[in-house]
Motif scaffolding. Structure first.
Motif, mmCIF file in Angstrom:
data_model
loop_
_atom_site.group_PDB
_atom_site.id
_atom_site.type_symbol
_atom_site.label_atom_id
_atom_site.label_comp_id
_atom_site.label_asym_id
_atom_site.label_seq_id
_atom_site.Cartn_x
_atom_site.Cartn_y
_atom_site.Cartn_z
ATOM 1 N N THR A 142 0.853 -1.182 0.000
ATOM 2 C CA THR A 142 0.000 0.000 0.000
ATOM 3 C C THR A 142 0.894 1.238 0.000
ATOM 4 O O THR A 142 2.031 1.206 0.469
ATOM 5 N N GLY A 143 0.342 2.328 -0.547
ATOM 6 C CA GLY A 143 1.095 3.584 -0.581
ATOM 7 C C GLY A 143 2.138 3.602 -1.671
ATOM 8 O O GLY A 143 2.193 2.733 -2.542
ATOM 9 N N GLY A 144 2.985 4.629 -1.641
ATOM 10 C CA GLY A 144 4.092 4.697 -2.576
ATOM 11 C C GLY A 144 3.751 5.216 -3.939
ATOM 12 O O GLY A 144 4.309 4.748 -4.945
ATOM 13 N N TRP A 169 -6.711 9.209 0.828
ATOM 14 C CA TRP A 169 -7.415 8.029 1.317
ATOM 15 C C TRP A 169 -7.527 8.038 2.836
ATOM 16 O O TRP A 169 -6.624 8.536 3.517
ATOM 17 N N PRO A 170 -8.616 7.506 3.384
ATOM 18 C CA PRO A 170 -8.744 7.418 4.846
ATOM 19 C C PRO A 170 -7.578 6.649 5.450
ATOM 20 O O PRO A 170 -7.209 5.573 4.968
ATOM 21 N N GLU A 219 -4.343 4.709 3.622
ATOM 22 C CA GLU A 219 -4.177 3.338 3.154
ATOM 23 C C GLU A 219 -4.916 3.130 1.838
ATOM 24 O O GLU A 219 -6.133 3.254 1.767
ATOM 25 N N PHE A 220 -4.166 2.829 0.795
ATOM 26 C CA PHE A 220 -4.746 2.493 -0.502
ATOM 27 C C PHE A 220 -3.864 1.437 -1.152
ATOM 28 O O PHE A 220 -2.638 1.491 -1.043
ATOM 29 N N PRO A 221 -4.459 0.451 -1.797
ATOM 30 C CA PRO A 221 -3.651 -0.633 -2.374
ATOM 31 C C PRO A 221 -2.891 -0.159 -3.603
ATOM 32 O O PRO A 221 -3.453 0.486 -4.486
ATOM 33 N N ALA A 258 -9.553 -4.931 0.364
ATOM 34 C CA ALA A 258 -10.677 -5.134 -0.551
ATOM 35 C C ALA A 258 -11.766 -4.092 -0.372
ATOM 36 O O ALA A 258 -12.508 -3.792 -1.312
ATOM 37 N N ASP A 259 -11.855 -3.503 0.818
ATOM 38 C CA ASP A 259 -12.900 -2.511 1.069
ATOM 39 C C ASP A 259 -12.711 -1.226 0.274
ATOM 40 O O ASP A 259 -13.623 -0.405 0.201
ATOM 41 N N THR A 260 -11.561 -1.044 -0.358
ATOM 42 C CA THR A 260 -11.332 0.155 -1.176
ATOM 43 C C THR A 260 -11.717 -0.051 -2.635
ATOM 44 O O THR A 260 -11.737 0.905 -3.412
ATOM 45 N N PHE A 261 -12.038 -1.268 -3.027
ATOM 46 C CA PHE A 261 -12.147 -1.567 -4.457
ATOM 47 C C PHE A 261 -13.406 -1.006 -5.115
ATOM 48 O O PHE A 261 -13.389 -0.705 -6.310
ATOM 49 N N GLU A 262 -14.483 -0.837 -4.371
ATOM 50 C CA GLU A 262 -15.656 -0.196 -4.959
ATOM 51 C C GLU A 262 -15.334 1.253 -5.327
ATOM 52 O O GLU A 262 -15.778 1.754 -6.366
#
Length: 355
Positions: A120-122, A222-223, A226-228, A303-307
């Motif tokens: 995540t990140g970067g 992102w909250p 954290e983002f994939p 997975a909760d970010t994918f929508e």
């Protein structure tokens, strides 16, 4: 001491025990499995793909897969890796979330499954001197790694939020030009690009080596930041036919993430050596250390970010409408995590996650 951000609950001794003893496959019964002697794995020469780099450099894939030979292909960005996966040229790949979503939707859910998270990140928008705010971007030319890749979508959506129009052919208020990362660096050096939305280590290379400024750190959007950035994607047919091999791949992946967490002083050198092997030139100590400070390595795919990512792809105009129900198959991963005494991860209702 080098700072490496990790978010992993893997219990090392438990994981080793699982790898030694093996774990019953959750994806298929043994009678349904067929033998295979090769796993063809894709990845990118990016810091955000460090679990792949470490796994190869430290022999972790070889250890876990035993007699199954691991052959590799290196890609610049997700859409190219998806093309290879769809053509059957590779069996699995480290990749960004948006191309994973794209192939799943375009195939009606038949093409591939996300079996783990990796990083995540970067990722960030870096710009030339004189660009101090979004208002300064009118008429500029910005790069992304490839049309429809995760950073390309993030850039287009952010620009739209700032009131700028873009299109997939490079027109609009701001011209977005998909460009290979190494070429982006050269064009920025030559003054032919005003900036780029990139993954690490390319962000840090432009900042440290070329004096670019970070205009937007994607983590700020992102909250909890954290983002994939990277997930592990496997061809659905390969997962169905060879769940035992995918389980071994996940054992190696878990071991690589754990190794990064356990070796913060050695990890930069190992990752840099792998990058040098692919690109022919190592990063400076300052670049690799800065890059690692901005990436967290975790097997949770968030997975909760994918929508939200689906909505972003539609807004960017790089994705078709469709469902992502079934995109995740985390059963093998969670079986290994559970057996090692670690917390399992969620598919957020978008697939299977019970071991």
């Amino acid at each position: 001491m080098n700072t490496i951000r990790t978010a992993t609950t893997i219990t090392t001794l438990g994981l080793v025990a699982v790898m030694m003893a093996g774990c019953a496959s959750a994806a298929a019964e043994p009678s349904e499995q067929s033998e295979v002697d090769e796993l063809r794995l894709g990845y990118f020469a990016n810091v955000t793909h460090a679990p792949a780099l470490v796994g190869l450099e430290q022999g972790l894939f070889e250890d876990a897969l035993g007699e199954v030979e691991v052959t590799t292909s290196v890609f610049n960005a997700g859409p190219a890796a998806i093309e290879a996966l769809t053509a059957g040229a590779i069996d699995a790949t480290y990749i960004g979330p948006n191309p994973s979503i794209n192939t799943f939707i375009q195939s009606g859910g038949e093409s591939a499954r996300i079996v783990a998270g990796a990083a995540t990140g970067g990722a960030a928008l870096v710009v030339a001197d004189g660009i101090d705010s979004a208002e300064d971007l009118a008429g500029t030319t910005l790069a992304s790694p490839q049309l429809g890749n995760t950073q390309d979508v993030a850039l287009r959506v952010w620009l739209a939020d700032q009131g700028y129009a873009t299109d997939v052919s490079g027109g609009g208020d701001v011209s977005v030009t998909p460009t290979e990362n190494a070429q982006t660096l050269t064009l920025f050096q030559d003054g032919q690009l005003d900036g780029a939305w990139l993954p690490e280590p390319w962000v840090s290379r432009l900042v440290i080596d070329e004096g670019a400024d970070v205009l937007v750190d994607e983590a700020e959007l992102w909250p909890d930041g954290e983002f994939p950035t990277t997930v592990l994607l496997v061809r659905a047919e390969f997962l169905e036919q060879h769940p035992d091999v995918v389980e071994q791949l996940l054992e190696a992946h878990l071991a690589a993430v754990q190794w990064i967490a356990d070796n913060p002083d050695d990890a930069p050198g190992v990752i840099n050596a792998a990058l040098e092997a692919e690109t022919g030139k190592p990063l400076s100590d300052a670049v690799i250390e800065r890059a690692l400070e901005h990436v967290t390595f975790s097997v949770d795919p968030h997975a909760d970010t994918f929508e939200t990512l689906v909505s972003n792809g539609l807004e960017a105009g790089t994705q078709k409408e469709g469902s992502i129900d079934g995109l995740f198959d985390l059963r093998l991963l969670n079986g290994l995590l559970e057996a090692s005494g670690s917390d399992t991860v969620s598919a957020a209702g978008l697939g299977e996650d019970s071991p």
